[in-house]
Design an enzyme around this catalytic site. Structure first.
Site, mmCIF file in Angstrom:
data_model
loop_
_atom_site.group_PDB
_atom_site.id
_atom_site.type_symbol
_atom_site.label_atom_id
_atom_site.label_comp_id
_atom_site.label_asym_id
_atom_site.label_seq_id
_atom_site.Cartn_x
_atom_site.Cartn_y
_atom_site.Cartn_z
ATOM 1 C CE LYS A 229 -4.369 -1.902 1.464
ATOM 2 N NZ LYS A 229 -5.447 -1.970 2.477
ATOM 3 N NE ARG A 268 -8.016 -8.113 -0.171
ATOM 4 C CZ ARG A 268 -7.597 -7.277 -1.119
ATOM 5 N NH1 ARG A 268 -6.585 -6.438 -0.861
ATOM 6 N NH2 ARG A 268 -8.159 -7.258 -2.311
#
Length: 296
Positions: A229, A268
């Site tokens: 991210k 995840r």
């Protein structure tokens, strides 16, 4: 550092025990514009092949999404989303042995995905976009993952951030849980996700990772997604530029470790093979050993 509580999720095909060891959820985006792998798996056969490869690498779950919710994204129609994910679900039927989660904000998409094989619904809007998703989950008896998102993907990283991020996340998750419970979703079928990178400043993402045990006190299993991210890219800035997604694996490993040690039941990830090893070592730190052979 305390041991994670154990939970049991009931899927149509099996029960998933959460807490004995960390479960790895492999990301499968069949979109042209996802922040990390947009366009790589738009072809259904390529997506099927990648799903099977992640299973071989050790993924415990797959998370299939046909709509990008990266910062700045503008949304996808239900028809387009279904056109992307249904052929993949059909291609995986009878071939993949691990459960598939559908990553969607639309009840229509969730319903159709379950009919063709998905066994978990992952709603990154926490039922704010389409509360009817809770009714779909209750009717089919499938687990529902509720994520906290402040704002909408198009503007979430430009809108004002919460002054107190933990208060904002816990309040938002409680509201999502209340909607789900009112629709008939069992408490034992709900998983919560603090929504790292969704309407939070880079500093707030790290704060949430430090304070995950406070979210765990809500009494639900935790899913955490930090993989590749933007806040990691900003942390690894070089020559004034953030590190691109492909160069964020080691930072992902650090945050996956932090998540597990702070109580995450599911992580995840994109880089399944590498994060399986990270999770294995982290679980042993927690006192949940597996695949350990010691010599005197």
């Amino acid at each position: 550092m305390r041991k994670r509580p154990k939970f049991k999720l009931r899927l149509p095909s099996r029960a998933l025990i959460l807490g004995e060891r960390t479960l790895l959820m492999g990301v499968l985006n069949v979109t042209p514009d996802s922040f990390s792998d947009g366009g790589k798996f738009l072809d259904p056969q390529q997506a099927v092949d990648h799903a099977l490869e992640m299973e071989r690498q050790g993924a415990d779950l797959l998370d299939l999404g046909g709509e990008s919710t990266r910062p700045g994204s503008t949304g996808t129609s239900a028809d387009a989303e279904l056109a992307r994910i249904v052929p993949v679900l059909e291609g995986l039927r009878g071939r993949v042995k691990i459960p598939i989660s559908v990553d969607t904000r639309k009840a229509e998409v969730a319903e159709a995905a379950i009919v063709v094989g998905a066994e978990i619904i992952n709603d990154v809007s926490g039922l704010k976009n389409d509360p009817r998703i809770a009714e779909v989950a209750a009717r089919h008896g499938v687990p529902l993952i509720l994520m906290h998102m402040r704002g909408e993907p198009r503007t979430m990283q430009r809108a004002p951030f919460a002054r107190e991020v933990m208060k904002d996340v816990k309040s938002g998750l409680r509201a999502s849980i209340a909607i789900a419970r009112k629709a008939g979703v069992r408490k034992s079928q709900i998983v919560i996700d603090p929504g790292i990178g969704f309407g939070k400043s880079f500093e707030q993402n790290y704060e949430l990772l430090r304070r995950l045990p406070e979210i765990a006190k809500l009494g639900y299993p935790l899913l955490v997604g930090t993989s590749r991210k933007g806040f990691l890219g900003a942390t690894l800035v070089k020559d004034g530029r953030p590190a691109p997604p492909g160069e964020r694996m080691w930072a992902t490993a650090a945050t996956v470790t932090a998540s597990i040690l702070s109580g995450a039941h599911i992580v995840r990830v994109h880089d399944v093979a590498e994060m399986v090893l990270v999770a294995r070592a982290s679980d042993n730190v927690l006192g949940a050993p597996h695949n350990v052979r010691l010599r005197r």
